[in-house]
Motif scaffolding. Structure first.
Motif, short mmCIF file in Angstrom:
data_model
loop_
_atom_site.label_atom_id
_atom_site.label_comp_id
_atom_site.label_asym_id
_atom_site.label_seq_id
_atom_site.Cartn_x
_atom_site.Cartn_y
_atom_site.Cartn_z
N CYS A 35 41.96 67.38 -0.59
CA CYS A 35 42.92 68.76 -0.81
C CYS A 35 42.78 69.49 0.45
CB CYS A 35 42.68 69.43 -1.99
SG CYS A 35 44.16 70.23 -2.53
N HIS A 36 41.38 69.90 0.78
CA HIS A 36 41.07 70.76 1.85
C HIS A 36 41.55 69.96 3.12
CE1 HIS A 36 39.19 73.18 -1.16
NE2 HIS A 36 39.21 74.42 -0.26
N LEU A 37 41.37 68.78 3.39
CA LEU A 37 41.60 68.07 4.61
C LEU A 37 42.86 68.16 4.87
CD1 LEU A 37 40.56 66.20 6.95
CD2 LEU A 37 40.82 64.28 5.21
N GLY A 38 43.78 67.76 4.14
CA GLY A 38 45.14 67.88 4.16
C GLY A 38 45.60 69.33 4.54
N SER A 39 45.11 70.41 3.97
CA SER A 39 45.38 71.78 4.14
C SER A 39 44.95 71.90 6.07
CB SER A 39 44.63 72.73 3.29
OG SER A 39 44.81 74.01 3.73
N TRP A 40 43.85 71.21 6.40
CA TRP A 40 43.20 71.51 7.57
C TRP A 40 44.21 71.11 8.58
CZ3 TRP A 40 41.34 68.31 11.25
CH2 TRP A 40 40.77 68.69 12.41
N LEU A 41 44.56 69.75 8.18
CA LEU A 41 45.55 68.95 9.26
C LEU A 41 46.78 69.58 9.47
CD1 LEU A 41 44.65 65.22 7.90
CD2 LEU A 41 43.91 66.22 10.14
N VAL A 42 47.56 70.09 8.40
CA VAL A 42 48.67 70.87 8.53
C VAL A 42 48.49 72.14 9.37
CG1 VAL A 42 50.69 71.96 7.40
CG2 VAL A 42 49.67 69.79 6.26
N ALA A 43 47.59 72.76 8.95
CA ALA A 43 47.24 73.99 9.62
C ALA A 43 46.98 73.62 11.18
CB ALA A 43 46.07 74.96 9.07
N ARG A 44 46.22 72.53 11.48
CA ARG A 44 45.92 72.55 12.94
C ARG A 44 47.33 71.97 13.75
NH1 ARG A 44 44.60 67.48 15.56
NH2 ARG A 44 43.15 67.93 17.37
N GLN A 45 48.23 71.35 13.08
CA GLN A 45 49.25 70.96 13.76
C GLN A 45 50.13 72.28 13.79
OE1 GLN A 45 51.56 67.27 12.57
NE2 GLN A 45 49.82 67.29 10.94
N VAL A 46 50.18 73.34 12.95
CA VAL A 46 50.99 74.50 13.32
C VAL A 46 50.47 75.21 14.49
CG1 VAL A 46 51.44 76.79 12.23
CG2 VAL A 46 51.65 74.48 10.96
N VAL A 47 48.86 75.16 14.44
CA VAL A 47 48.18 75.98 15.41
C VAL A 47 48.53 75.37 16.71
CG1 VAL A 47 45.74 76.79 16.44
CG2 VAL A 47 46.40 76.84 13.82
N THR A 48 48.51 74.11 16.76
CA THR A 48 48.62 73.52 18.17
C THR A 48 50.13 73.46 18.72
OG1 THR A 48 48.62 71.51 17.14
CG2 THR A 48 46.54 72.14 18.06
N ALA A 105 54.81 75.29 6.44
CA ALA A 105 54.53 76.10 4.98
C ALA A 105 55.25 75.26 4.11
CB ALA A 105 55.28 77.42 5.12
N ARG A 106 56.29 74.51 4.20
CA ARG A 106 56.99 73.48 3.46
C ARG A 106 56.05 72.43 3.19
NH1 ARG A 106 61.95 75.16 5.88
NH2 ARG A 106 61.49 73.36 7.61
N TRP A 107 55.52 71.99 4.20
CA TRP A 107 54.68 70.74 4.21
C TRP A 107 53.40 70.90 3.08
CZ3 TRP A 107 53.67 67.19 8.87
CH2 TRP A 107 54.86 66.35 9.36
N ILE A 108 52.58 72.31 3.46
CA ILE A 108 51.55 72.39 2.57
C ILE A 108 51.90 72.59 1.15
CG2 ILE A 108 51.63 75.06 3.01
CD1 ILE A 108 48.42 72.51 2.97
N GLU A 109 53.03 73.33 0.97
CA GLU A 109 53.62 73.51 -0.32
C GLU A 109 53.71 72.19 -1.21
OE1 GLU A 109 57.69 75.37 -1.61
OE2 GLU A 109 56.30 76.65 -1.38
#
Length: 442
Positions: free
Chosen positions: A53-66, A75-79
């Motif tokens: 669950c946390h890994l998925g959150s980190w991967l989506v956040a990383r793609q947004v940051v980069t 936001a839609r992806w993580i939701e």
């Protein structure tokens, strides 16, 4: 979106506790390892689930940051991702409690076997841990994108607020009542007397204790005097007396309204902080009248009665199964499935009915109180705009869900029924959402 979550929280609690009816004998894993084996296996699986669950959150956040994803897309992806994880948690709960034999182990373990409250804590633990893990992943996503403050203290506070507003009002009453039942069982009373005392305590708690507990758990405060008097006058004109309006402090996180309690004098109308601070007076009036319509049309007791056939069928399934070890689990499964089916039908009808009746009540009382739409069309427009505003942060919440019609469907229903006369009788077959009593946007 919140409606989906409340349904999920309800299922987490029901499925977890229903696993307690699983027959205790015949599990080699339990026989070989006692409670330690199932407990270690459960902790391992839940830990892996939380890490993913946390890994998925980190991967989506990383793609947004980069800048590989737009923030809104992220936001839609993580939701959606967390929603999938949360629904999968129901299967993990069953695997831990039934597959690994944790439910069987606690039914024969010393100390635990004599306490329904302690058994319930263990039964609820896997579901609660995974729910907290999903909230943690959501909070971590916000921290990584600087949407919210970091730090252990803020993270813990966020998890506690999520628990208070989401699961606490379901979990706390169950554990309290089971704890009382355990204490009564220790008294030198006959089984019949103990049953009567337990029943009286449960009824008293539902009538008087539960509304007070919800107000405490949901962190309510007094509404400013001017607005409070206006809401009280609106309720009185809607023929809803002895209902106390309260401000629901969500930390600016939610638009919501709900009625806590069934009996006047012990009943409260909770209006969230964002709803009071960001909606216009006419929109607030329509939200209040929507809740008043639920009460006037007696949707809550009718909804509760509508569930009875499902559990009567569950009892019949259990009896038909006879002496089988799986009689109770089969009955519980049948009860849950039939309850969800009935709720799907009647929850829609109650929401549609409350919307229409709210618009008609507005026309009736508009000349007696300022800030209330004076025509059916104006009332419909105000309620429609309120529905659009409260779902602005989560556009997906405008779509139909299992227990809630979509915003577009509700608006179309209101406009289609503008010419129908005001009815005094209740609509048969309408019932409340089991996660929370009478909500506009759950």
């Amino acid at each position: 979106m919140a409606t989906i979550m409340q349904l999920l929280y309800f299922l987490v609690v029901i499925v977890s506790l229903s696993c307690g009816s699983i027959p205790s004998p015949a599990n080699e894993f339990v026989s070989d390892h006692g409670i330690s084996g199932p407990l270690i296996a459960t902790l391992g699986l839940v830990s892996v689930w939380a890490a993913l669950c946390h890994l998925g959150s980190w991967l989506v956040a990383r793609q947004v940051v980069t800048e590989q994803l737009e923030p809104m897309v992220g936001a839609r992806w993580i939701e959606r991702q967390l929603e999938v994880f949360r629904w999968l948690s129901l299967f993990v709960i069953v695997l831990c409690l039934a597959g690994f034999g944790l439910a069987q182990a606690i039914s024969v373990a010393p100390v635990l076997r004599d306490s329904m409250a302690l058994q319930s804590i263990i039964l609820l633990a896997p579901g609660l841990m995974m729910t907290f893990a999903s909230w943690s992943a959501e909070q971590a996503y916000g921290v990584r994108l600087n949407y919210t403050e970091g730090g252990f203290r803020n993270h813990t506070r966020s998890l506690w607020l999520s628990f208070r507003s989401g699961l606490a009002w379901l979990v706390a009453p169950v554990l309290m009542l089971l704890g009382v039942s355990d204490l009564i069982s220790l008294l030198p009373l006959s089984e019949n007397t103990a049953s009567w005392i337990t029943g009286a305590i449960v009824i008293s708690f539902v009538v008087m204790g539960l509304p007070l507990l919800i107000r405490k758990l949901f962190k309510t405060t007094e509404i400013s005097p001017g607005v409070n008097q206006w809401v009280v006058d609106l309720l009185v004109l809607a023929k809803i007396k002895s209902t106390k309006p309260m401000r629901w402090d969500t930390g600016g996180r939610a638009f919501n309204a709900m009625v806590a309690g069934f009996v006047p004098r012990f009943r409260s109308l909770l209006l969230s902080d964002r709803l009071l601070d960001e909606l216009g007076r006419e929109q607030i009036a329509m939200v209040v009248l929507h809740e008043a319509a639920h009460l006037r049309r007696r949707h809550v007791p009718l909804r509760m009665l509508a569930i009875l056939p499902a559990w009567i069928a569950a009892v019949l399934v259990t009896q038909i199964a006879g002496d089988s070890h799986w009689a109770l689990p089969l009955g519980s499964a049948a009860g849950i499935l039939l309850t969800m089916l009935i709720l799907r039908i009647v929850a829609y009808r109650s929401e549609y009915d409350a919307d229409v009746q709210a618009c008609k009540m507005a026309v009736e009382i508009s000349s007696q109180l300022h800030g209330v739409p004076s025509t059916y069309e104006a009332a419909c427009d105000s309620l429609s705009s309120a529905l659009m505003r409260v779902t602005f942060d989560h556009p997906a919440a405008r779509k139909p869900t299992w227990l809630h019609p979509g915003v577009a469907d509700r608006v179309a229903w209101m406009r289609r029924h503008r010419s129908e006369p005001m009815a005094n009788s209740t609509v048969a077959g309408t019932i409340a959402n089991p996660d929370q009593p009478c909500q506009l946007i759950n």
